[in-house]
Design a protein around this motif. Structure first.
Motif, short mmCIF file in Angstrom:
data_model
loop_
_atom_site.label_atom_id
_atom_site.label_comp_id
_atom_site.label_asym_id
_atom_site.label_seq_id
_atom_site.Cartn_x
_atom_site.Cartn_y
_atom_site.Cartn_z
N CYS A 127 0.84 -1.18 0.00
CA CYS A 127 0.00 0.00 0.00
C CYS A 127 0.88 1.23 0.00
O CYS A 127 1.93 1.24 0.65
CB CYS A 127 -0.87 -0.04 1.25
SG CYS A 127 -1.68 1.48 1.68
N TYR A 128 0.48 2.28 -0.74
CA TYR A 128 1.22 3.54 -0.68
C TYR A 128 0.32 4.71 -1.02
O TYR A 128 -0.78 4.53 -1.54
CB TYR A 128 2.43 3.52 -1.61
CG TYR A 128 2.13 3.60 -3.08
CD1 TYR A 128 2.12 4.82 -3.75
CD2 TYR A 128 1.84 2.45 -3.82
CE1 TYR A 128 1.84 4.89 -5.11
CE2 TYR A 128 1.56 2.52 -5.17
CZ TYR A 128 1.56 3.74 -5.81
OH TYR A 128 1.28 3.81 -7.15
N SER A 129 0.80 5.90 -0.70
CA SER A 129 0.10 7.15 -1.02
C SER A 129 0.86 7.87 -2.12
O SER A 129 2.09 7.87 -2.13
CB SER A 129 0.04 8.05 0.21
OG SER A 129 -0.78 7.49 1.20
N ASP A 130 0.11 8.50 -3.03
CA ASP A 130 0.72 9.35 -4.05
C ASP A 130 0.15 10.76 -3.89
O ASP A 130 -0.57 11.04 -2.92
CB ASP A 130 0.51 8.77 -5.45
CG ASP A 130 -0.95 8.72 -5.88
OD1 ASP A 130 -1.84 9.15 -5.12
OD2 ASP A 130 -1.20 8.25 -7.01
N SER A 131 0.46 11.64 -4.82
CA SER A 131 -0.01 13.02 -4.69
C SER A 131 -1.54 13.11 -4.76
O SER A 131 -2.14 13.95 -4.09
CB SER A 131 0.63 13.93 -5.74
OG SER A 131 0.34 13.46 -7.04
N ALA A 132 -2.19 12.24 -5.53
CA ALA A 132 -3.66 12.24 -5.57
C ALA A 132 -4.23 11.83 -4.21
O ALA A 132 -5.26 12.37 -3.77
CB ALA A 132 -4.16 11.31 -6.67
N THR A 133 -3.57 10.88 -3.54
CA THR A 133 -3.99 10.47 -2.20
C THR A 133 -3.90 11.65 -1.25
O THR A 133 -4.83 11.96 -0.50
CB THR A 133 -3.09 9.34 -1.66
OG1 THR A 133 -3.02 8.28 -2.60
CG2 THR A 133 -3.61 8.80 -0.33
N LEU A 134 -2.74 12.33 -1.28
CA LEU A 134 -2.54 13.46 -0.38
C LEU A 134 -3.51 14.60 -0.70
O LEU A 134 -4.01 15.26 0.22
CB LEU A 134 -1.10 13.93 -0.44
CG LEU A 134 -0.13 13.00 0.27
CD1 LEU A 134 1.31 13.37 -0.04
CD2 LEU A 134 -0.36 13.00 1.77
N ASP A 135 -3.79 14.84 -1.96
CA ASP A 135 -4.76 15.87 -2.33
C ASP A 135 -6.13 15.57 -1.72
O ASP A 135 -6.80 16.44 -1.17
CB ASP A 135 -4.89 15.99 -3.85
CG ASP A 135 -3.69 16.60 -4.52
OD1 ASP A 135 -2.85 17.22 -3.83
OD2 ASP A 135 -3.58 16.46 -5.76
N ALA A 136 -6.56 14.32 -1.82
CA ALA A 136 -7.86 13.92 -1.29
C ALA A 136 -7.90 14.04 0.23
O ALA A 136 -8.88 14.52 0.81
CB ALA A 136 -8.20 12.49 -1.72
N LYS A 137 -6.82 13.62 0.89
CA LYS A 137 -6.78 13.71 2.35
C LYS A 137 -6.73 15.18 2.79
O LYS A 137 -7.35 15.55 3.79
CB LYS A 137 -5.60 12.91 2.90
CG LYS A 137 -5.84 11.42 2.73
CD LYS A 137 -4.71 10.58 3.26
CE LYS A 137 -5.05 9.10 3.06
NZ LYS A 137 -4.03 8.22 3.61
N ARG A 138 -6.02 16.00 2.05
CA ARG A 138 -5.98 17.43 2.36
C ARG A 138 -7.38 18.03 2.27
O ARG A 138 -7.80 18.78 3.15
CB ARG A 138 -5.03 18.14 1.40
CG ARG A 138 -4.97 19.63 1.63
CD ARG A 138 -4.04 20.29 0.65
NE ARG A 138 -3.94 21.70 0.95
CZ ARG A 138 -3.13 22.53 0.35
NH1 ARG A 138 -2.33 22.10 -0.61
NH2 ARG A 138 -3.09 23.79 0.69
N ARG A 139 -8.10 17.71 1.20
CA ARG A 139 -9.46 18.22 1.05
C ARG A 139 -10.35 17.77 2.22
O ARG A 139 -11.18 18.54 2.71
CB ARG A 139 -10.07 17.78 -0.28
CG ARG A 139 -9.53 18.53 -1.48
CD ARG A 139 -10.31 18.23 -2.75
NE ARG A 139 -10.32 16.82 -3.12
CZ ARG A 139 -9.39 16.23 -3.86
NH1 ARG A 139 -8.36 16.92 -4.32
NH2 ARG A 139 -9.49 14.94 -4.15
N THR A 140 -10.16 16.54 2.67
CA THR A 140 -10.94 16.01 3.79
C THR A 140 -10.68 16.82 5.05
O THR A 140 -11.62 17.23 5.74
CB THR A 140 -10.60 14.52 4.02
OG1 THR A 140 -10.97 13.79 2.85
CG2 THR A 140 -11.32 13.96 5.23
N VAL A 141 -9.42 17.08 5.36
CA VAL A 141 -9.06 17.86 6.55
C VAL A 141 -9.57 19.29 6.41
O VAL A 141 -10.18 19.84 7.34
CB VAL A 141 -7.54 17.82 6.79
CG1 VAL A 141 -7.14 18.78 7.90
CG2 VAL A 141 -7.08 16.40 7.12
#
Length: 131
Positions: free
Chosen positions: A95-109
């Motif tokens: 499992c890993y995170s990429d920039s799309a993952t971080l973008d989505a998590k940022r929007r969530t926060v």
């Protein structure tokens, strides 16, 4: 106040995300309740992943760069629960995170009114001298 919203897999098992979106939302709600002033809150998000056997609680934490060297990396599929990318390798979950993952998590926060983030990456730099 810094709250770290990652490492869910260490208590839920190696087949789960590092940080599911609903879990991040719950952490935000939990910290906002006593602190109230969202400008005083920093949420830490992960920029790394892991490999581990399903049902185990001690996956090996790895950077995206380390995971990119593993067979099957290019076949990873995005998980809707976390936006992290998953694949299997010799019976292990990767499992890993990429920039799309971080973008989505940022929007969530940010949807919770929290604007301050910290991104945690394994194997960082030496920040202080060892004296």
């Amino acid at each position: 106040v810094l709250v770290m919203a990652y490492d869910y897999q260490l208590s839920a098992g190696a087949e789960t995300p590092v940080a599911p979106m609903a879990w991040i939302e719950g952490i935000c709600d939990w910290i906002i309740a006593p602190v109230r002033d969202t400008d005083r809150i920093i949420v830490g998000l992960n920029s790394y992943g892991y490999m581990g056997r399903p049902g185990t609680m001690d996956p090996e934490l790895l950077t995206r760069e380390q995971l990119a060297t593993k067979p099957g990396f290019a076949t990873a599929v995005r998980d809707t629960e976390s936006q992290e990318l998953f694949w299997t390798l010799d019976g292990a979950i990767a499992c890993y995170s990429d920039s799309a993952t971080l973008d989505a998590k940022r929007r969530t926060v940010e949807s919770k009114g929290i604007r301050r983030l910290s991104v945690w990456h394994l194997g960082g730099n030496d920040w202080f001298s060892r004296g």
